[in-house]
Design a protein around this motif. Structure first.
Motif, PDB file in Angstrom:
ATOM      1  N   PRO A 183       0.820  -1.215   0.000  1.00  0.00           N
ATOM      2  CA  PRO A 183       0.000   0.000   0.000  1.00  0.00           C
ATOM      3  C   PRO A 183       0.851   1.261   0.000  1.00  0.00           C
ATOM      4  N   ASP A 184       0.355   2.285  -0.715  1.00  0.00           N
ATOM      5  CA  ASP A 184       1.038   3.577  -0.844  1.00  0.00           C
ATOM      6  C   ASP A 184       2.368   3.461  -1.585  1.00  0.00           C
ATOM      7  N   SER A 185       2.506   2.406  -2.394  1.00  0.00           N
ATOM      8  CA  SER A 185       3.704   2.236  -3.212  1.00  0.00           C
ATOM      9  C   SER A 185       3.274   1.888  -4.628  1.00  0.00           C
ATOM     10  N   ASP A 186       3.946   2.460  -5.592  1.00  0.00           N
ATOM     11  CA  ASP A 186       3.648   2.165  -6.990  1.00  0.00           C
ATOM     12  C   ASP A 186       4.400   0.939  -7.490  1.00  0.00           C
ATOM     13  N   GLU A 187       5.292   0.410  -6.676  1.00  0.00           N
ATOM     14  CA  GLU A 187       6.133  -0.711  -7.085  1.00  0.00           C
ATOM     15  C   GLU A 187       5.410  -2.036  -6.868  1.00  0.00           C
ATOM     16  N   ALA A 188       5.410  -2.897  -7.886  1.00  0.00           N
ATOM     17  CA  ALA A 188       4.858  -4.241  -7.791  1.00  0.00           C
ATOM     18  C   ALA A 188       5.950  -5.231  -8.193  1.00  0.00           C
ATOM     19  N   PHE A 189       6.031  -6.357  -7.498  1.00  0.00           N
ATOM     20  CA  PHE A 189       7.080  -7.331  -7.797  1.00  0.00           C
ATOM     21  C   PHE A 189       6.611  -8.733  -7.444  1.00  0.00           C
ATOM     22  N   LEU A 190       7.397  -9.727  -7.869  1.00  0.00           N
ATOM     23  CA  LEU A 190       7.072 -11.137  -7.657  1.00  0.00           C
ATOM     24  C   LEU A 190       8.108 -11.761  -6.731  1.00  0.00           C
ATOM     25  N   LEU A 191       7.648 -12.699  -5.889  1.00  0.00           N
ATOM     26  CA  LEU A 191       8.527 -13.438  -4.998  1.00  0.00           C
ATOM     27  C   LEU A 191       8.279 -14.927  -5.169  1.00  0.00           C
ATOM     28  N   HIS A 192       9.352 -15.715  -5.037  1.00  0.00           N
ATOM     29  CA  HIS A 192       9.203 -17.168  -5.090  1.00  0.00           C
ATOM     30  C   HIS A 192       8.689 -17.649  -3.734  1.00  0.00           C
ATOM     31  N   PRO A 193       7.648 -18.474  -3.686  1.00  0.00           N
ATOM     32  CA  PRO A 193       7.103 -18.935  -2.401  1.00  0.00           C
ATOM     33  C   PRO A 193       8.155 -19.554  -1.487  1.00  0.00           C
ATOM     34  N   ALA A 194       9.059 -20.375  -2.041  1.00  0.00           N
ATOM     35  CA  ALA A 194      10.076 -21.008  -1.201  1.00  0.00           C
ATOM     36  C   ALA A 194      11.004 -19.960  -0.577  1.00  0.00           C
ATOM     37  N   THR A 195      11.314 -18.915  -1.328  1.00  0.00           N
ATOM     38  CA  THR A 195      12.172 -17.840  -0.791  1.00  0.00           C
ATOM     39  C   THR A 195      11.494 -17.130   0.372  1.00  0.00           C
ATOM     40  N   VAL A 196      10.196 -16.881   0.239  1.00  0.00           N
ATOM     41  CA  VAL A 196       9.448 -16.235   1.319  1.00  0.00           C
ATOM     42  C   VAL A 196       9.437 -17.117   2.556  1.00  0.00           C
ATOM     43  N   ARG A 197       9.193 -18.418   2.371  1.00  0.00           N
ATOM     44  CA  ARG A 197       9.143 -19.344   3.510  1.00  0.00           C
ATOM     45  C   ARG A 197      10.495 -19.419   4.214  1.00  0.00           C
ATOM     46  N   ARG A 198      11.582 -19.424   3.449  1.00  0.00           N
ATOM     47  CA  ARG A 198      12.918 -19.535   4.042  1.00  0.00           C
ATOM     48  C   ARG A 198      13.334 -18.266   4.777  1.00  0.00           C
ATOM     49  N   GLU A 254      20.830 -18.280  15.623  1.00  0.00           N
ATOM     50  CA  GLU A 254      21.139 -19.407  14.739  1.00  0.00           C
ATOM     51  C   GLU A 254      19.919 -19.768  13.893  1.00  0.00           C
ATOM     52  N   GLN A 255      20.175 -20.049  12.626  1.00  0.00           N
ATOM     53  CA  GLN A 255      19.101 -20.406  11.701  1.00  0.00           C
ATOM     54  C   GLN A 255      18.659 -21.833  11.974  1.00  0.00           C
ATOM     55  N   LYS A 256      17.442 -22.015  12.436  1.00  0.00           N
ATOM     56  CA  LYS A 256      16.905 -23.347  12.725  1.00  0.00           C
ATOM     57  C   LYS A 256      16.264 -23.958  11.480  1.00  0.00           C
ATOM     58  N   LEU A 257      15.622 -23.118  10.660  1.00  0.00           N
ATOM     59  CA  LEU A 257      15.029 -23.609   9.418  1.00  0.00           C
ATOM     60  C   LEU A 257      16.105 -23.608   8.341  1.00  0.00           C
ATOM     61  N   GLN A 258      16.462 -24.790   7.861  1.00  0.00           N
ATOM     62  CA  GLN A 258      17.509 -24.916   6.862  1.00  0.00           C
ATOM     63  C   GLN A 258      16.957 -24.822   5.447  1.00  0.00           C
ATOM     64  N   ALA A 288      17.320 -26.702   2.873  1.00  0.00           N
ATOM     65  CA  ALA A 288      16.769 -27.950   2.331  1.00  0.00           C
ATOM     66  C   ALA A 288      15.448 -28.345   2.979  1.00  0.00           C
ATOM     67  N   ASP A 289      15.106 -27.708   4.102  1.00  0.00           N
ATOM     68  CA  ASP A 289      13.849 -28.050   4.776  1.00  0.00           C
ATOM     69  C   ASP A 289      12.631 -27.568   4.001  1.00  0.00           C
ATOM     70  N   VAL A 290      12.820 -26.620   3.090  1.00  0.00           N
ATOM     71  CA  VAL A 290      11.703 -26.045   2.333  1.00  0.00           C
ATOM     72  C   VAL A 290      11.777 -26.533   0.888  1.00  0.00           C
ATOM     73  N   PRO A 291      10.802 -27.308   0.426  1.00  0.00           N
ATOM     74  CA  PRO A 291      10.827 -27.774  -0.962  1.00  0.00           C
ATOM     75  C   PRO A 291      10.656 -26.620  -1.943  1.00  0.00           C
ATOM     76  N   GLU A 292      11.290 -26.732  -3.100  1.00  0.00           N
ATOM     77  CA  GLU A 292      11.240 -25.670  -4.098  1.00  0.00           C
ATOM     78  C   GLU A 292       9.837 -25.437  -4.638  1.00  0.00           C
ATOM     79  N   ASP A 293       9.021 -26.488  -4.649  1.00  0.00           N
ATOM     80  CA  ASP A 293       7.679 -26.363  -5.236  1.00  0.00           C
ATOM     81  C   ASP A 293       6.605 -26.044  -4.200  1.00  0.00           C
ATOM     82  N   ILE A 294       7.002 -25.570  -3.031  1.00  0.00           N
ATOM     83  CA  ILE A 294       6.035 -25.262  -1.980  1.00  0.00           C
ATOM     84  C   ILE A 294       5.105 -24.132  -2.433  1.00  0.00           C
TER      85      ILE A 294
END
Length: 537
Positions: free
Chosen positions: A449-464, A478-482, A484-490
């Motif tokens: 909101p209040d931004s003219d910028e629109a962009f796309l994110l990969h779901p796995a990247t957001v989850r990680r 320390e990073q607990k979620l590794q 490899a724990d998130v599948p690419e097709d999530i």
């Protein structure tokens, strides 16, 4: 029923419009949510209606009043159901929203379309986001006109309605707030600038425009509402079975104030006051409200933070006076709302001037309101004059917009009301569509909101990139979620707004991730857009 005793510890449903393939009609998969300043209603009996409609009349010039060319249908001896439905929708698509330039059919506003081809009868409903808009009658008139121009139509029946009152993310709220569409804070960090006057008159203006409205007086130390309105029942009562508070009412507006609790003014410390505010606001049986106007107390302390964190404020209206000292205090409040991601939609400069001997005088100077607008980018500025009647109405128990609905002060409040309706609708539209999942390209779309910028994110990247305690150790970092724990097709199962600052994303493993807009803007973005995946039948 028992008296309430304070304890000591104290715009539219934008459904996708999918038409039948056999009718040859288009399928509208991505409806656009429009400004509620357009799709709303006005009480027929109020004398202000013609003034509001004429004030917005120029905007209606964008309507196309002519129906589509249908010569091929006119000569036919009979018309099929599919063709008739297509004719009606094509005719209604000539009506364009003047703010957004989109037709009402593509937006999914047309509901319950029924056609009797033999008798030439057509009936349908236009579902509104809010009943508080001054040109609803114009929409009804245009819809009747364009459908009546079809050669086979003999009778048209148009019904105007509004969706049930509810916030965008109702399930996350206390029960008492789940049927309130918009919560408006009227605020100023400085006392004595006229917050209560603006809050009460704004609320009754919105009610006069056809909305269901409530007022919550959040000033426990010095409640003003009991003086400014005169309800017959001046004591709040509690429902002993539900243990909820039943608000009092005056002229159709629901009212809650500590001053109606039978306790008088409070003498208590900050944490206790926050408990009182929380109880009064969240356990009240507000019912369905289009707008709840919150009269905020001065300052930026516990009460203000409690309100902003417990209540999903849709927007804020800032009240100031012309003096420089007022600007300094008001600026603190604007910064607080900015930090809490609550949009400020208007500034009201009270006591700005008075007229005498054919001249306009500014006894307190000029420029505080415009300075707030310029420095913080608030889109709207309104001036209220010094009027003895405005002050007297606050003491008499009858709001000025009720006592003199045709006066200059009432006209200013009508403009403020229209502004609030329009801005709230835009905010709701921006929040509800800020983060969505596009299954066809398997990507998350983001437009903050209040931004003219629109962009796309990969779901796995957001989850990680989740930063919660389940993914990152709070003490060591320390990073607990590794990786490899998130599948690419999530893929996310659900994305829901969380106020004006974040979304909640539910993943297939049941985890609910809170993703603030600020964080999403820093995540690595998709540059190569994936190819669209054909939908499976």
């Amino acid at each position: 029923m028992q008296l309430l005793h304070v304890p000591s510890s104290l715009c539219l449903s934008f459904q996708n419009v999918k038409t039948h393939e056999e009718s040859g009609l288009p399928s509208y998969e991505k409806p656009l949510q429009l400004s509620s300043a357009i799709f709303c209603s006005l009480q027929q009996q109020r004398p202000e209606r013609s003034k509001w409609a004429s004030r917005r009349g120029s905007a209606l010039s964008s309507f196309t009043a002519k129906a589509a060319s249908l010569e091929d249908v006119a000569g036919a001896p009979a018309i099929s159901k599919g063709t008739a439905e297509s004719d009606v929708l094509k005719a209604l698509s000539q009506i364009i929203d003047p703010d957004f330039g989109t037709d009402i059919v593509s937006c999914g506003f047309v509901k319950d379309l029924r056609i009797n081809e033999a008798l030439g009868e057509v009936s349908f409903r236009l579902e509104l986001t809010t009943p508080a808009c001054p040109i609803k009658d114009m929409f009804e008139q245009k819809a009747n006109e364009v459908v009546n121009l079809l050669p086979w139509v003999k009778n048209v029946s148009v019904t105007m309605s509004a969706q049930p009152a509810r916030p965008i993310y109702a399930e996350q709220l206390p029960a008492g707030l789940r049927t309130i569409s918009n919560i408006i804070a009227v605020s100023s960090c400085k006392g004595g600038v006229g917050k209560s006057t603006v809050a009460v008159n704004l609320a009754y203006t919105l009610a006069g425009m056809g909305a269901r409205v409530g007022i919550f007086d959040a000033d426990v130390y010095g409640p003003s509402l009991p003086t400014m309105v005169s309800p017959e029942n001046r004591i709040l009562v509690m429902n002993p079975e539900k243990k909820t508070i039943i608000p009092t009412e005056y002229l159709g507006v629901k009212l809650v104030s500590f001053g109606f609790a039978g306790q008088g003014r409070a003498i208590m410390r900050g944490p206790m006051v926050s408990g009182v505010i929380n109880q009064l606001l969240t356990t009240t049986e507000w019912g369905e409200l289009d707008y709840l106007v919150v009269d905020m107390p001065p300052g930026t302390g516990d009460i203000q933070l409690t309100l902003c964190q417990v209540v999903p404020l849709t927007a804020a209206v800032i009240v100031t006076t012309p003096q420089k000292l007022a600007f300094i205090d008001v600026a603190k409040g604007v910064r607080m709302f900015s930090k809490l991601k609550v949009p400020c939609v208007a500034v009201v400069e009270n006591m700005s001037h008075f007229d005498a001997d054919g001249k306009r005088y500014y006894p307190f100077g000029r420029g505080s309101g415009s300075q707030v607008v310029e420095q913080f980018g608030i889109p709207n500025l309104f001036d209220l004059p010094i009027r003895p009647t405005l002050s007297a109405s606050g003491d008499s128990g009858t709001p000025e917009v009720v006592a003199d609905p045709l006066g200059d002060v009432s006209k200013t409040f009508q403009d403020i009301g229209i502004c609030v309706v329009q801005q709230c609708a835009k905010i709701r539209q921006q929040v509800s569509t800020a983060v969505t999942y596009d299954k066809s390209i398997k990507a998350i779309r983001v437009k903050v909101p209040d931004s003219d910028e629109a962009f796309l994110l990969h779901p796995a990247t957001v989850r990680r990139n989740d930063r919660s305690a389940q993914s990152v150790d709070e003490w060591t970092g320390e990073q607990k979620l590794q990786f490899a724990d998130v599948p690419e097709d999530i893929e996310p199962e659900e994305i829901r707004p969380m106020g004006n600052y974040a979304v909640s994303i539910t993943w297939p493993d049941g985890f609910s991730q809170i993703a603030p807009y600020d964080q999403l803007q820093t995540i690595e973005r998709l540059v190569d857009v994936p190819r669209r995946v054909p939908s499976q039948v």
